[in-house]
Design an enzyme around this catalytic site. Sequence first.
Site: not given
Length: 436
Positions: A272-274, A277
């Site tokens: 959900h991030c890398i 973002d």
Amino acid sequence: MNACSSALVRLKSREALIGIVGLGYVGLPLMLRYNMIGYRVLGIDVDASKVDALNAGLSYIEHIPGSAITQARASGFEATLDFSRAAQCDALILCVPTPLNKYREPDISFVVSTIDSIRPYLREGQVVSLESTTYPGTTEEELLPRIQDAGLTVGEQIFLVYSPEREDPGNPDFRTQTIPKVIGGHTSQCLAVGVALYEQAIDQVVPVSSTRAAEMTKLLENIHRAVNIGLVNEMKIVADRMGIDIFEVVDAAATKPFGFTAYYPGPGLGGHCIPIDPFYLTWKAREYGLHTRFIELSGEVNRAMPEYVVGKLMDGLNERGKALKGCRVLVLGIAYKKNVDDMRESPSVEIMELIEAKGGMVAYSDPHVLVFPKMREHCFDLHSEPLTAANLASFDAVLLATDHACFDYELIRQHSRLLVDSRGKYRQPEAHIVKA
């Protein structure tokens, strides 16, 4: 007693009612932590199936046991679809998704719809904390004016903070309590209330000067990882062309006790991030006339990895006189990382779609994901295949995409006709193993 003093007293005495909005991989562990230390907690979500499951004492996240939910229910936790109950809460912590749209631009619609849903029920003395990863300025530009429109003075009557989530699902070494918490407030009083909210539940809080600094902190953490993974993914391609095992090289480099952090290549970025973002920052930077070339280059490298892996699969089949079209391919592991059931942005799914687009027939095996879930952008009507000698041998190729610890790697090695390894599990060269 003014609103700030009242909020501080209620939070520090643990008399406050904590509202968690969004009960997923971030919100659910946070709910359990506050509940564990004696706070009353109300969970709010738009997904009726989640609310029903939680109120029945059931968990829908693999690494969170149902017994933890049952215990929380017994000690007062409740989940609801009713956003009007936000008025009862002394703190509202927003843990909602912030994906990218199809143009790889930030989609903060979940954040906006959430603050719009609770805005009619905001009142004096509350603290609102956004935990969703987003671009610098979101808290000030999107939440602040909406809260002010409710007729409340931020910093005096109501308090606004940004505190990015740092959950790492399935990581046995860290849990919500032990992961330091960065907090930025809109004003000094907002920060003081935000610290009081989190210092009860988290071992270490890290105050920063503003919500924008806190938002940028989260982006830097994950851009750091994305850039370094992009570097090692590119080096994997170079090393492969030179006949060098990149995993051996990383292991050797990691023996240096200073100045090097080991990152390992894979089939692409997931979670959900890398994968997401960096694009939040590149999008926002364009507003300031800046082009973040370094970040975007790493993104290009990482996004190209699923195609690279499928290319190596096709090479392996070609060497055996087969085309991918018409071949049966078993993908091992469709979660985005090992030992979890989290499918968000999983490169395995893109690999499966590429195989199908090229005429291959795809199946998967993942003991953490027994049925392919409903996803916003992907759809497969598949169940996890059993890993038996006969089943492995029935496929033209087996592609290791996610290296779950529970896989029997020796069984896979012995019975796969062609084994494409994108995770470096098989270091010894064998005729039927292709490194990808």
